[in-house]
Scaffold this motif. Structure first.
Motif, mmCIF file in Angstrom:
data_model
loop_
_atom_site.group_PDB
_atom_site.id
_atom_site.type_symbol
_atom_site.label_atom_id
_atom_site.label_comp_id
_atom_site.label_asym_id
_atom_site.label_seq_id
_atom_site.Cartn_x
_atom_site.Cartn_y
_atom_site.Cartn_z
ATOM 1 N N ILE A 132 93.206 7.810 49.664
ATOM 2 C CA ILE A 132 91.870 8.065 49.118
ATOM 3 C C ILE A 132 91.803 8.063 47.588
ATOM 4 C CG2 ILE A 132 90.036 9.807 48.931
ATOM 5 C CD1 ILE A 132 90.446 10.426 51.884
ATOM 6 N N PRO A 133 92.740 8.713 46.853
ATOM 7 C CA PRO A 133 92.604 8.753 45.387
ATOM 8 C C PRO A 133 92.513 7.380 44.723
ATOM 9 C CG PRO A 133 94.199 10.378 46.111
ATOM 10 C CD PRO A 133 93.863 9.552 47.318
ATOM 11 N N LYS A 134 93.411 6.445 45.086
ATOM 12 C CA LYS A 134 93.373 5.103 44.491
ATOM 13 C C LYS A 134 92.098 4.367 44.880
ATOM 14 C CE LYS A 134 98.388 4.446 44.195
ATOM 15 N NZ LYS A 134 99.549 3.629 44.646
ATOM 16 N N PHE A 135 91.711 4.505 46.140
ATOM 17 C CA PHE A 135 90.486 3.849 46.605
ATOM 18 C C PHE A 135 89.273 4.378 45.841
ATOM 19 C CE2 PHE A 135 86.721 3.639 49.255
ATOM 20 C CZ PHE A 135 86.738 2.334 49.714
ATOM 21 N N LEU A 136 89.211 5.679 45.658
ATOM 22 C CA LEU A 136 88.068 6.302 44.988
ATOM 23 C C LEU A 136 87.989 5.878 43.525
ATOM 24 C CD1 LEU A 136 85.718 8.236 45.435
ATOM 25 C CD2 LEU A 136 87.220 10.132 44.824
ATOM 26 N N LEU A 137 89.141 5.780 42.872
ATOM 27 C CA LEU A 137 89.170 5.340 41.479
ATOM 28 C C LEU A 137 88.623 3.914 41.352
ATOM 29 C CD1 LEU A 137 90.012 6.078 38.602
ATOM 30 C CD2 LEU A 137 92.285 5.132 39.099
ATOM 31 N N GLY A 138 89.059 3.037 42.244
ATOM 32 C CA GLY A 138 88.560 1.666 42.253
ATOM 33 C C GLY A 138 87.078 1.612 42.568
ATOM 34 N N SER A 139 86.625 2.502 43.446
ATOM 35 C CA SER A 139 85.221 2.545 43.839
ATOM 36 C C SER A 139 84.313 2.901 42.667
ATOM 37 C CB SER A 139 85.011 3.555 44.971
ATOM 38 O OG SER A 139 85.664 3.139 46.144
ATOM 39 N N PHE A 140 84.732 3.879 41.868
ATOM 40 C CA PHE A 140 83.944 4.272 40.693
ATOM 41 C C PHE A 140 83.788 3.099 39.723
ATOM 42 C CE2 PHE A 140 84.938 8.846 41.633
ATOM 43 C CZ PHE A 140 83.615 9.277 41.684
ATOM 44 N N LEU A 141 84.883 2.382 39.498
ATOM 45 C CA LEU A 141 84.829 1.238 38.589
ATOM 46 C C LEU A 141 83.965 0.121 39.172
ATOM 47 C CD1 LEU A 141 85.837 -0.039 35.964
ATOM 48 C CD2 LEU A 141 87.830 -0.890 37.224
ATOM 49 N N GLY A 142 84.151 -0.161 40.470
ATOM 50 C CA GLY A 142 83.405 -1.226 41.126
ATOM 51 C C GLY A 142 81.915 -0.965 41.153
ATOM 52 N N ILE A 143 81.529 0.265 41.490
ATOM 53 C CA ILE A 143 80.105 0.584 41.595
ATOM 54 C C ILE A 143 79.445 0.513 40.220
ATOM 55 C CG2 ILE A 143 80.122 3.105 41.254
ATOM 56 C CD1 ILE A 143 78.320 1.410 44.159
ATOM 57 N N GLY A 144 80.198 0.885 39.173
ATOM 58 C CA GLY A 144 79.653 0.822 37.821
ATOM 59 C C GLY A 144 79.383 -0.603 37.381
ATOM 60 N N ILE A 145 80.340 -1.485 37.631
ATOM 61 C CA ILE A 145 80.198 -2.883 37.201
ATOM 62 C C ILE A 145 79.134 -3.610 38.010
ATOM 63 C CG2 ILE A 145 81.371 -5.122 37.138
ATOM 64 C CD1 ILE A 145 83.910 -3.633 36.317
ATOM 65 N N PHE A 146 79.172 -3.471 39.339
ATOM 66 C CA PHE A 146 78.217 -4.192 40.172
ATOM 67 C C PHE A 146 76.800 -3.636 40.030
ATOM 68 C CE2 PHE A 146 82.071 -5.752 42.111
ATOM 69 C CZ PHE A 146 81.727 -7.029 42.530
ATOM 70 N N ALA A 147 76.667 -2.340 39.788
ATOM 71 C CA ALA A 147 75.341 -1.746 39.587
ATOM 72 C C ALA A 147 74.693 -2.278 38.320
ATOM 73 C CB ALA A 147 75.446 -0.223 39.521
ATOM 74 N N SER A 148 75.528 -2.607 37.325
ATOM 75 C CA SER A 148 74.992 -3.107 36.060
ATOM 76 C C SER A 148 74.388 -4.500 36.188
ATOM 77 C CB SER A 148 76.092 -3.117 34.992
ATOM 78 O OG SER A 148 77.107 -4.053 35.316
ATOM 79 N N ILE A 149 74.799 -5.258 37.225
ATOM 80 C CA ILE A 149 74.235 -6.600 37.406
ATOM 81 C C ILE A 149 73.186 -6.639 38.515
ATOM 82 C CG2 ILE A 149 76.375 -7.666 36.625
ATOM 83 C CD1 ILE A 149 76.973 -8.413 39.549
ATOM 84 N N LEU A 150 72.948 -5.489 39.150
ATOM 85 C CA LEU A 150 72.022 -5.445 40.283
ATOM 86 C C LEU A 150 70.622 -5.876 39.883
ATOM 87 C CD1 LEU A 150 71.791 -4.678 43.294
ATOM 88 C CD2 LEU A 150 71.177 -2.359 42.575
ATOM 89 N N SER A 151 70.182 -5.504 38.685
ATOM 90 C CA SER A 151 68.823 -5.813 38.240
ATOM 91 C C SER A 151 68.618 -7.303 37.983
ATOM 92 C CB SER A 151 68.485 -5.015 36.975
ATOM 93 O OG SER A 151 69.420 -5.301 35.944
ATOM 94 N N PHE A 152 69.715 -8.060 37.892
ATOM 95 C CA PHE A 152 69.604 -9.494 37.634
ATOM 96 C C PHE A 152 69.610 -10.320 38.923
ATOM 97 C CE2 PHE A 152 71.719 -7.634 33.905
ATOM 98 C CZ PHE A 152 70.824 -8.025 32.906
ATOM 99 N N ILE A 153 69.733 -9.654 40.054
ATOM 100 C CA ILE A 153 69.796 -10.353 41.344
ATOM 101 C C ILE A 153 68.440 -10.318 42.026
ATOM 102 C CG2 ILE A 153 70.883 -10.395 43.633
ATOM 103 C CD1 ILE A 153 73.305 -9.017 42.365
ATOM 104 N N SER A 154 67.956 -11.472 42.468
ATOM 105 C CA SER A 154 66.676 -11.540 43.171
ATOM 106 C C SER A 154 66.818 -10.961 44.573
ATOM 107 C CB SER A 154 66.190 -12.990 43.256
ATOM 108 O OG SER A 154 65.039 -13.081 44.063
ATOM 109 N N LEU A 155 66.038 -9.923 44.878
ATOM 110 C CA LEU A 155 66.118 -9.272 46.189
ATOM 111 C C LEU A 155 65.722 -10.217 47.323
ATOM 112 C CD1 LEU A 155 64.640 -5.741 45.376
ATOM 113 C CD2 LEU A 155 67.029 -6.365 45.693
ATOM 114 N N GLU A 156 64.967 -11.235 46.979
ATOM 115 C CA GLU A 156 64.521 -12.197 47.996
ATOM 116 C C GLU A 156 65.694 -12.851 48.707
ATOM 117 O OE1 GLU A 156 61.992 -16.430 48.163
ATOM 118 O OE2 GLU A 156 62.134 -15.280 46.298
ATOM 119 N N TYR A 157 66.813 -12.989 47.986
ATOM 120 C CA TYR A 157 67.965 -13.705 48.546
ATOM 121 C C TYR A 157 69.068 -12.782 49.052
ATOM 122 C CZ TYR A 157 65.714 -17.756 46.490
ATOM 123 O OH TYR A 157 64.806 -18.728 46.175
#
Length: 237
Positions: free
Chosen positions: A69-94
């Motif tokens: 869990i610790p390694k997975f959680l650390l990666g999750s925090f980084l992943g969610i931060g990066i992908f959330a930052s590009i979420l607004s640029f993705i068209s929900l239609e697709y």
């Protein structure tokens, strides 16, 4: 009527996930576009799957391998931060198109799955599983391959996968709350689906060692393929 149907549907998909470890979330995300607006699809699915996975992990808490869990959680925090930052640029239609393509590739493309296997660390698994989950919704197969390699006991694999997926969905729910999604607008549907998710986790946990997992997985792949094709076609029609 919609609430009742989605509650029953979530019960069935949660039961499936509790038996074989994956597939329930994919099936649910493939069907939900017919019942929810695009902007609510991933958030409502995420909250429901958070409940489904968390309850499955609780019911099988003795089998959860907590050391990953610790390694997975650390990666999750980084992943969610990066992908959330590009979420607004993705068209929900697709978004449904991404979901459908992802399901088909994960089911039938050995090359796609081989590339995923290259990221065989729980840090990278957390990064991609949690990050991608805010775009395609269901990303359980990303860690399932790694867990199957490290643990031979089916109960350990299913329970640990559920624990990791629940962390992904918890983080995802917070991201959508940050972006202003109002879960209360869908409170009736959410309550029905949460009840179905918990009940399905309990039933599936009881049935896990009774039902033939291999035959069940084949049927599941066929159903998921049909649903994925339906979702992709629906984007263009």
């Amino acid at each position: 009527m919609t609430e009742l149907f989605l509650g029953i549907l979530t019960f069935l998909t949660s039961t499936i996930a509790a038996i074989v470890g994956v597939g329930g979330g994919m099936m649910l995300i493939a069907i939900l576009p017919s019942f929810l607006p695009i902007n609510a699809l991933i958030p409502v699915h995420g909250l429901t799957q958070m409940t489904s996975n968390l309850s499955r992990a609780v019911f099988g808490y003795k089998d959860v391998q907590y050391e990953v869990i610790p390694k997975f959680l650390l990666g999750s925090f980084l992943g969610i931060g990066i992908f959330a930052s590009i979420l607004s640029f993705i068209s929900l239609e697709y978004v449904p198109l991404f979901i459908g393509i992802y399901i088909l590739l994960s089911l039938w493309s050995e090359k796609f799955n081989e590339r995923i296997k290259r990221y065989e660390s729980y840090f990278l698994a957390g990064f991609f599983q949690t990050g991608l989950s805010i775009i395609v919704g269901a990303t359980g197969p990303l860690t399932m391959t790694l867990l199957l390699k490290d643990y031979k006991n089916k109960d350990e694999v299913v329970a640990t996968s559920a624990a990791l997926m629940s962390l992904s969905h918890i983080l995802k729910v917070f991201v959508f709350m940050y972006f202003g999604f109002v879960f209360f607008d869908y409170i009736g549907i959410i309550i029905a689906m949460v009840i179905g998710a918990i009940a399905g986790s309990w039933v599936g946990t009881k049935l896990r060692n009774i039902i033939d997992g291999k035959k069940f997985t084949i049927i599941l792949k066929v159903l998921l393929t049909a649903l994925a094709i339906k979702v992709i076609v629906g984007v263009f029609i």
